[in-house]
Design a protein around this motif. Structure first.
Motif, short mmCIF file in Angstrom:
data_model
loop_
_atom_site.label_atom_id
_atom_site.label_comp_id
_atom_site.label_asym_id
_atom_site.label_seq_id
_atom_site.Cartn_x
_atom_site.Cartn_y
_atom_site.Cartn_z
N MET A 155 -0.79 3.10 0.88
CA MET A 155 -1.30 2.03 0.03
C MET A 155 -2.54 2.46 -0.75
O MET A 155 -2.71 2.09 -1.92
N THR A 156 -3.40 3.24 -0.15
CA THR A 156 -4.62 3.67 -0.85
C THR A 156 -4.28 4.54 -2.04
O THR A 156 -4.80 4.34 -3.15
N ALA A 157 -3.38 5.53 -1.83
CA ALA A 157 -2.97 6.39 -2.94
C ALA A 157 -2.22 5.59 -4.01
O ALA A 157 -2.41 5.82 -5.21
N ALA A 158 -1.38 4.66 -3.57
CA ALA A 158 -0.65 3.83 -4.53
C ALA A 158 -1.61 3.05 -5.41
O ALA A 158 -1.45 2.97 -6.64
N GLU A 159 -2.64 2.48 -4.79
CA GLU A 159 -3.60 1.69 -5.56
C GLU A 159 -4.37 2.57 -6.55
O GLU A 159 -4.62 2.16 -7.69
N GLU A 160 -4.68 3.80 -6.19
CA GLU A 160 -5.40 4.69 -7.09
C GLU A 160 -4.56 5.05 -8.31
O GLU A 160 -5.04 5.04 -9.45
N VAL A 214 1.91 -6.31 -5.90
CA VAL A 214 2.71 -6.03 -4.71
C VAL A 214 1.89 -5.23 -3.69
O VAL A 214 1.93 -5.50 -2.48
N VAL A 215 1.15 -4.24 -4.18
CA VAL A 215 0.32 -3.44 -3.27
C VAL A 215 -0.75 -4.32 -2.62
O VAL A 215 -0.97 -4.23 -1.40
N MET A 216 -1.38 -5.17 -3.39
CA MET A 216 -2.38 -6.08 -2.81
C MET A 216 -1.75 -7.04 -1.82
O MET A 216 -2.35 -7.37 -0.78
N TYR A 217 -0.54 -7.49 -2.09
CA TYR A 217 0.17 -8.40 -1.18
C TYR A 217 0.38 -7.73 0.18
O TYR A 217 0.15 -8.35 1.23
N HIS A 218 0.79 -6.47 0.17
CA HIS A 218 1.02 -5.78 1.44
C HIS A 218 -0.27 -5.34 2.11
O HIS A 218 -0.25 -4.92 3.26
N GLN A 219 -1.37 -5.41 1.39
CA GLN A 219 -2.67 -5.17 2.01
C GLN A 219 -3.31 -6.47 2.49
O GLN A 219 -4.48 -6.46 2.88
N ASP A 220 -2.57 -7.57 2.43
CA ASP A 220 -3.04 -8.90 2.84
C ASP A 220 -4.22 -9.39 2.00
O ASP A 220 -5.01 -10.22 2.45
N ALA A 272 -3.89 -10.79 -5.07
CA ALA A 272 -2.49 -10.59 -5.49
C ALA A 272 -2.02 -11.75 -6.36
O ALA A 272 -1.37 -11.54 -7.39
N ALA A 273 -2.33 -12.97 -5.96
CA ALA A 273 -1.92 -14.13 -6.75
C ALA A 273 -2.53 -14.08 -8.15
O ALA A 273 -1.86 -14.37 -9.15
N ALA A 274 -3.79 -13.68 -8.26
CA ALA A 274 -4.44 -13.58 -9.57
C ALA A 274 -3.76 -12.54 -10.45
O ALA A 274 -3.56 -12.75 -11.65
N VAL A 275 -3.38 -11.40 -9.86
CA VAL A 275 -2.74 -10.34 -10.63
C VAL A 275 -1.34 -10.76 -11.06
O VAL A 275 -0.91 -10.49 -12.20
N PHE A 276 -0.59 -11.41 -10.17
CA PHE A 276 0.74 -11.89 -10.55
C PHE A 276 0.65 -12.89 -11.70
O PHE A 276 1.47 -12.87 -12.63
N LYS A 277 -0.33 -13.79 -11.64
CA LYS A 277 -0.50 -14.75 -12.73
C LYS A 277 -0.88 -14.05 -14.04
O LYS A 277 -0.42 -14.44 -15.11
N GLN A 278 -1.68 -12.99 -13.92
CA GLN A 278 -2.04 -12.23 -15.12
C GLN A 278 -0.81 -11.54 -15.70
O GLN A 278 -0.65 -11.47 -16.94
N ALA A 279 0.06 -11.03 -14.84
CA ALA A 279 1.29 -10.39 -15.32
C ALA A 279 2.17 -11.38 -16.08
O ALA A 279 2.69 -11.08 -17.16
N LEU A 280 2.31 -12.58 -15.54
CA LEU A 280 3.13 -13.60 -16.21
C LEU A 280 2.48 -14.05 -17.51
O LEU A 280 3.18 -14.30 -18.51
N LEU A 308 4.76 -14.15 -6.87
CA LEU A 308 3.69 -15.15 -6.90
C LEU A 308 4.01 -16.31 -5.96
O LEU A 308 3.14 -16.80 -5.23
N ALA A 309 5.27 -16.76 -5.94
CA ALA A 309 5.67 -17.86 -5.06
C ALA A 309 5.51 -17.47 -3.59
O ALA A 309 5.03 -18.26 -2.77
N HIS A 310 5.89 -16.24 -3.23
CA HIS A 310 5.72 -15.78 -1.85
C HIS A 310 4.23 -15.71 -1.47
O HIS A 310 3.86 -16.00 -0.33
N THR A 311 3.41 -15.30 -2.44
CA THR A 311 1.97 -15.25 -2.17
C THR A 311 1.43 -16.65 -1.89
O THR A 311 0.65 -16.86 -0.96
#
Length: 634
Positions: A408-413, A434-440, A445-453, A473-476
């Motif tokens: 997850m750390t490398a993915a985020e970078e 998605v990466v933030m979601y799996h990092q709890d 994560a919700a803010a980023v999903f809303k930004q994507a939409l 976003l709904a799962h979050t």
């Protein structure tokens, strides 16, 4: 005679009659021994494909040292022979950056002054010879970039291309290398375009100063043409304005390059059918326009049109086996039919034919990702990222691969690096969420999903393409226990993306969390109607049914308990009423109850004592029941 021979040579060259042009050009050079005639004879050899002969001719006459155009042509001959070190030694490794200061001023955005009769006619500040030399110097910067790119020195190649366009804004070859190979990020592209001196482009000047606007028109025209070549993520409004102007005022509505740019914009908006319609129209009029095929093939793959891919791949393989696009088409066909090994072989063949062919490198890496070979995929994506420094897509794919490996750390970078290159891609934002979601990190994560939409709406993207982002976003929201918002997003997902058993299962889970087992049973039945073997929906349905049965049993027990209490209370009141009645009867016998036994009831008219007459005890029993009922009503 010299004039006659030059016209003959040029006419033969225009007709591609190279033997005639060489024959006449050789006689002309012997007569004049002029540098210009030597250059044109070498030019004929170059056009004929005789690169060695042209290079030897230029070197023998010592023209390389004396003449900039001859130096450019000799270096170009060496590059055609793949002698990059010799070409670089001839050209020198340093660019003539002093020429940039003479004409690389920032493009004027202020209102130009209106022409006036008092304004003097602007004279040329440089002679035609100086202008020609400057343009050849820019062209040599372009050749240096080619040499550095062949040596995998991409940073130096990029700077050479940029210097070439700064020195001569009309050096489109260098500008095209920057755009085609994605050597600049979208933000760098826009900044670079605005730094170019388009005002140096002038039409043939009129002796009257009243035609200043006409003199400036070519600059605006070239600026708009270059604008259509930029990344479509950064500024789609400017792109649409340029295309509209070029189509309306200059009749370029059906031009292949402008149509391809519009199709590219549709592709970034995930409007694949619209993009395919445009690329198909281009190929209908120009079947072997190879610049169109990468985008055309990508649209066919996205729309799963494997039969069309098969026909295109066969046609290209039969007619153009020497083109990298041919084997790209074959590789995409095999990839779309899940024949991963064959696809990898043809993607590799295309990349070997052209080491800077981006789609082939991306396809090659995708084959490893499809088989779960993450280490090889990371290596291939890293090569693509090194070759194409300006595009963010290899970095996005590297982030996805590290996420798949749970790094997850490398993915985020990697995703942050991609975000630095392009902050306007909804796909990238979705992967970051998605990466933030799996990092709890659910709120982030919700803010980023809303930004994507929101970004997808801004670029007028197809809503169906971003169903996954809305689902995420709904799962979050579900995990944040924001049940109302989660249900709203899931309902919109069902409207945009059709029926999906996983969405119904997620809704069932929310209803169970809200202690609404009946609603959960309903939506889980819909999930199983779509996918009868769905294990998650089956397990949730069993749980919902258990909770429903448990609730019914509790309700029955509560009802039975209420009935028992009612019956006990009724029996108690019956007993109390009986005791009360018996006490009244005993009191009547001792006192005024003497009239009960008198005669046949004549004295029984007073105070209701006649209720004891009749057939004895049975009458009292009936009266007891009446009293009991009245007591119960009370």
């Amino acid at each position: 005679m010299e004039k006659f021979l030059r016209e003959w040579r040029q006419d033969a060259l225009n007709k591609a009659q190279y033997e005639s042009a060489i024959f006449i050009g050789d006689k002309l050079l012997a007569m004049t021994n002029d540098d210009n005639d030597a250059f044109w004879l070498a030019q004929v050899h170059f056009a004929h494909g005789s690169y060695t002969r042209a290079q030897v001719l230029l070197s023998k006459q010592d023209l390389v040292r004396r003449n900039a155009s001859c130096k450019y042509l000799a270096a170009h001959c060496l590059i055609k022979q793949s002698r990059y070190e010799e070409a670089l030694a001839m050209l020198g490794e340093r660019n003539p950056t002093h020429l940039i200061h003479n004409n690389a001023t920032k493009r004027k955005t202020q209102t130009r002054p209106k022409p006036s009769a008092k304004l003097p006619v602007r004279e040329d500040t440089a002679s035609d010879e100086e202008t020609s030399n400057r343009r050849y110097e820019a062209a040599m910067c372009y050749l240096r970039g080619i040499c550095f790119a062949k040596q995998n020195a991409f940073d130096r190649a990029k700077e050479c291309y940029k210097d070439a366009v700064r020195i001569d804004v009309q050096c489109f070859e260098a500008f095209n290398q920057l755009m085609k190979n994605s050597l600049l990020s979208p933000e760098e592209e826009e900044t670079f375009l605005e730094s170019l001196d388009f005002d140096s482009i002038k039409a043939v000047r009129s002796p009257s100063p009243s035609n200043t606007a006409a003199d400036d028109e070519p600059a605006d025209y070239v600026h708009m043409l270059y604008q259509t070549r930029l990344s479509k993520y950064r500024n789609p409004r400017a792109f649409n304005t340029a295309v509209e102007s070029l189509s309306t005022h200059y009749g370029l509505a059906d031009n292949a390059d402008l149509l391809l740019a519009r199709a590219d914009l549709f592709y970034t908006q995930c409007r694949f059918r619209d993009s395919l319609a445009i690329t198909s129209s281009i190929l209908d009029s120009d079947k072997y326009n190879f610049s169109v095929y990468p985008l055309h093939l990508a649209c066919l793959f996205e729309l799963k049109m494997t039969n069309t891919l098969f026909l295109i791949a066969h046609d290209l393989a039969d007619n153009h086996p020497d083109e990298p696009c041919t084997w790209l088409a074959v590789g995409i066909y095999y990839f779309s039919t899940d024949k991963i090994a064959e696809a990898r072989r043809y993607f590799s063949k295309a990349s070997m034919m052209d080491a800077h062919f981006g789609p082939a490198w991306i396809g090659f890496a995708h084959t490893f990702a499809a088989e779960g070979e993450h280490d090889q995929a990371v290596s291939a994506y890293s090569t693509a990222a090194r070759l194409f420094m300006g595009t963010h897509l290899p970095q996005v794919f590297l982030g996805m691969q590290n996420h798949a490996m749970n790094n997850m750390t490398a993915a985020e970078e990697f995703l942050k690096t991609a975000y630095g290159l392009c902050a306007a891609d909804p796909l990238l934002l979705n992967e970051m969420g998605v990466v933030m979601y799996h990092q709890d990190r659910l709120k982030e994560a919700a803010a980023v999903f809303k930004q994507a939409l929101r970004m997808a709406d801004e670029i007028d993207s197809d809503p169906a393409a971003w169903v996954s982002a809305r689902t995420n976003l709904a799962h979050t929201y579900r995990r944040l226990r924001l049940h109302k918002q989660a249900l709203e997003e899931f309902d919109r997902v069902l409207r945009d993306g059709g029926k999906d058993s996983n969405v119904f299962a997620a809704k069932g889970l929310i209803y169970l969390d809200q202690s609404k087992p009946e609603e959960a049973v309903r939506v889980l039945h819909e999930a199983l109607a779509i996918h009868p073997q769905d294990p998650i929906a089956t397990e949730l349905l069993n749980k919902a049914l258990e909770e429903t049965v448990g609730a019914d049993a509790v309700e029955v027990e509560e009802e039975e308990g209420e009935m028992d209490a009612f019956e006990r209370e009724l029996a108690q009141r019956k007993a109390e009423a009986g005791e009360k009645m018996a006490g009244r009867l005993r009191t009547g016998r001792k006192g005024k109850g003497k009239g009960v036994a008198v005669g046949d009831g004549g004295s029984a008219r007073g105070k209701g004592k006649g209720r004891a007459r009749g057939d004895g005890f049975g009458g009292r029993e009936q009266s007891l029941m009446d009293i009991t009922d009245e007591e119960e009503v009370r």
